[in-house]
Structures are given as structure tokens and as C-alpha cells.
Scaffold this motif. Sequence first.
Motif, PDB file in Angstrom:
ATOM      1  N   ALA A  22      -2.117  -6.672   0.807  1.00 44.82           N
ATOM      2  CA  ALA A  22      -1.284  -5.772   0.000  1.00 44.82           C
ATOM      3  C   ALA A  22      -2.033  -5.338  -1.256  1.00 44.82           C
ATOM      4  O   ALA A  22      -1.953  -4.179  -1.671  1.00 44.82           O
ATOM      5  N   GLY A  23      -2.775  -6.242  -1.860  1.00 48.36           N
ATOM      6  CA  GLY A  23      -3.583  -5.906  -3.034  1.00 48.36           C
ATOM      7  C   GLY A  23      -4.664  -4.890  -2.705  1.00 48.36           C
ATOM      8  O   GLY A  23      -4.913  -3.956  -3.477  1.00 48.36           O
ATOM      9  N   MET A  24      -5.295  -5.041  -1.565  1.00 50.43           N
ATOM     10  CA  MET A  24      -6.324  -4.091  -1.149  1.00 50.43           C
ATOM     11  C   MET A  24      -5.733  -2.707  -0.892  1.00 50.43           C
ATOM     12  O   MET A  24      -6.326  -1.696  -1.279  1.00 50.43           O
ATOM     13  N   VAL A  25      -4.580  -2.657  -0.274  1.00 45.79           N
ATOM     14  CA  VAL A  25      -3.910  -1.381  -0.030  1.00 45.79           C
ATOM     15  C   VAL A  25      -3.546  -0.714  -1.359  1.00 45.79           C
ATOM     16  O   VAL A  25      -3.759   0.489  -1.543  1.00 45.79           O
ATOM     17  N   GLY A  26      -3.019  -1.490  -2.287  1.00 47.29           N
ATOM     18  CA  GLY A  26      -2.667  -0.948  -3.597  1.00 47.29           C
ATOM     19  C   GLY A  26      -3.883  -0.430  -4.347  1.00 47.29           C
ATOM     20  O   GLY A  26      -3.851   0.657  -4.927  1.00 47.29           O
ATOM     21  N   TYR A  27      -4.981  -1.171  -4.318  1.00 49.68           N
ATOM     22  CA  TYR A  27      -6.199  -0.749  -4.999  1.00 49.68           C
ATOM     23  C   TYR A  27      -6.767   0.514  -4.370  1.00 49.68           C
ATOM     24  O   TYR A  27      -7.159   1.441  -5.086  1.00 49.68           O
ATOM     25  N   CYS A  28      -6.820   0.556  -3.052  1.00 48.69           N
ATOM     26  CA  CYS A  28      -7.359   1.743  -2.377  1.00 48.69           C
ATOM     27  C   CYS A  28      -6.485   2.969  -2.655  1.00 48.69           C
ATOM     28  O   CYS A  28      -7.006   4.069  -2.855  1.00 48.69           O
ATOM     29  N   TRP A  59      -4.621   3.468  -5.369  1.00 45.43           N
ATOM     30  CA  TRP A  59      -4.867   3.825  -6.768  1.00 45.43           C
ATOM     31  C   TRP A  59      -6.200   4.564  -6.910  1.00 45.43           C
ATOM     32  O   TRP A  59      -6.295   5.577  -7.598  1.00 45.43           O
ATOM     33  N   LEU A  60      -7.240   4.057  -6.239  1.00 42.00           N
ATOM     34  CA  LEU A  60      -8.557   4.673  -6.313  1.00 42.00           C
ATOM     35  C   LEU A  60      -8.541   6.077  -5.712  1.00 42.00           C
ATOM     36  O   LEU A  60      -9.132   7.007  -6.270  1.00 42.00           O
ATOM     37  N   PHE A  61      -7.861   6.251  -4.591  1.00 42.44           N
ATOM     38  CA  PHE A  61      -7.764   7.558  -3.940  1.00 42.44           C
ATOM     39  C   PHE A  61      -7.088   8.565  -4.869  1.00 42.44           C
ATOM     40  O   PHE A  61      -7.564   9.688  -5.038  1.00 42.44           O
ATOM     41  N   LYS A  85      -6.826   8.422  -8.136  1.00 38.16           N
ATOM     42  CA  LYS A  85      -7.698   8.647  -9.293  1.00 38.16           C
ATOM     43  C   LYS A  85      -8.805   9.636  -8.954  1.00 38.16           C
ATOM     44  O   LYS A  85      -9.068  10.572  -9.720  1.00 38.16           O
ATOM     45  N   LYS A  86      -9.464   9.444  -7.815  1.00 40.96           N
ATOM     46  CA  LYS A  86     -10.553  10.342  -7.414  1.00 40.96           C
ATOM     47  C   LYS A  86     -10.039  11.747  -7.123  1.00 40.96           C
ATOM     48  O   LYS A  86     -10.713  12.728  -7.425  1.00 40.96           O
ATOM     49  N   ALA A  87      -8.865  11.867  -6.552  1.00 39.67           N
ATOM     50  CA  ALA A  87      -8.285  13.183  -6.275  1.00 39.67           C
ATOM     51  C   ALA A  87      -7.997  13.919  -7.585  1.00 39.67           C
ATOM     52  O   ALA A  87      -8.264  15.117  -7.702  1.00 39.67           O
ATOM     53  N   ARG A  88      -7.478  13.215  -8.577  1.00 40.30           N
ATOM     54  CA  ARG A  88      -7.213  13.844  -9.881  1.00 40.30           C
ATOM     55  C   ARG A  88      -8.515  14.257 -10.561  1.00 40.30           C
ATOM     56  O   ARG A  88      -8.592  15.319 -11.171  1.00 40.30           O
ATOM     57  N   GLU A  89      -9.547  13.412 -10.455  1.00 38.56           N
ATOM     58  CA  GLU A  89     -10.839  13.762 -11.042  1.00 38.56           C
ATOM     59  C   GLU A  89     -11.428  15.002 -10.365  1.00 38.56           C
ATOM     60  O   GLU A  89     -11.992  15.868 -11.043  1.00 38.56           O
ATOM     61  N   ALA A  90     -11.297  15.091  -9.061  1.00 43.88           N
ATOM     62  CA  ALA A  90     -11.815  16.247  -8.328  1.00 43.88           C
ATOM     63  C   ALA A  90     -11.055  17.511  -8.723  1.00 43.88           C
ATOM     64  O   ALA A  90     -11.663  18.576  -8.890  1.00 43.88           O
ATOM     65  N   GLU A  91      -9.739  17.410  -8.864  1.00 44.97           N
ATOM     66  CA  GLU A  91      -8.951  18.564  -9.292  1.00 44.97           C
ATOM     67  C   GLU A  91      -9.374  19.018 -10.681  1.00 44.97           C
ATOM     68  O   GLU A  91      -9.515  20.222 -10.929  1.00 44.97           O
TER      69      GLU A  91
END
Length: 55
Positions: free
Chosen positions: A24-30, A32-34, A36-42
Motif C-alpha cells: 500500500a505504501g508503494m502504491v501511494g508513493y508511486c 504521488w510521484l506520478f 508530481k511529475k505530471a504537474r511538473e510537465a504541465e
Amino acid sequence: MELWKELLSSYVGILSLLTIVVAAGMVGYCGWLFIKKAREAEEAERRASGRLAAR
């Protein structure tokens, strides 16, 4: 109730619970990271299109 006793008292139950928590922690981290990266790309795309429009 018996299930919770077995889950929290036996070796296999504790390892199972630990596995569930880690997964569950790995799913939450992935997730969150996805996001974050999508917002940075936008933001980068917005900045790039602003520079192109100014030229």
C-alpha cells in the motif's frame, strides 16, 4: 475477531500484514510521484508555450 487474533499473533499473519502495508505504501508513493511529475510537465509545457508566443 478470531481472524484479527491470528493476524496479529502468528508469524505468518504479521508477515502478511507487513506485506500489505508495504504494498500500500508503494502504491501511494508511486501515485504521488506520478501526479508530481505530471504537474511538473504541465508547468514546463506552459512555460515553453509562453516563450514561443512571446517570440
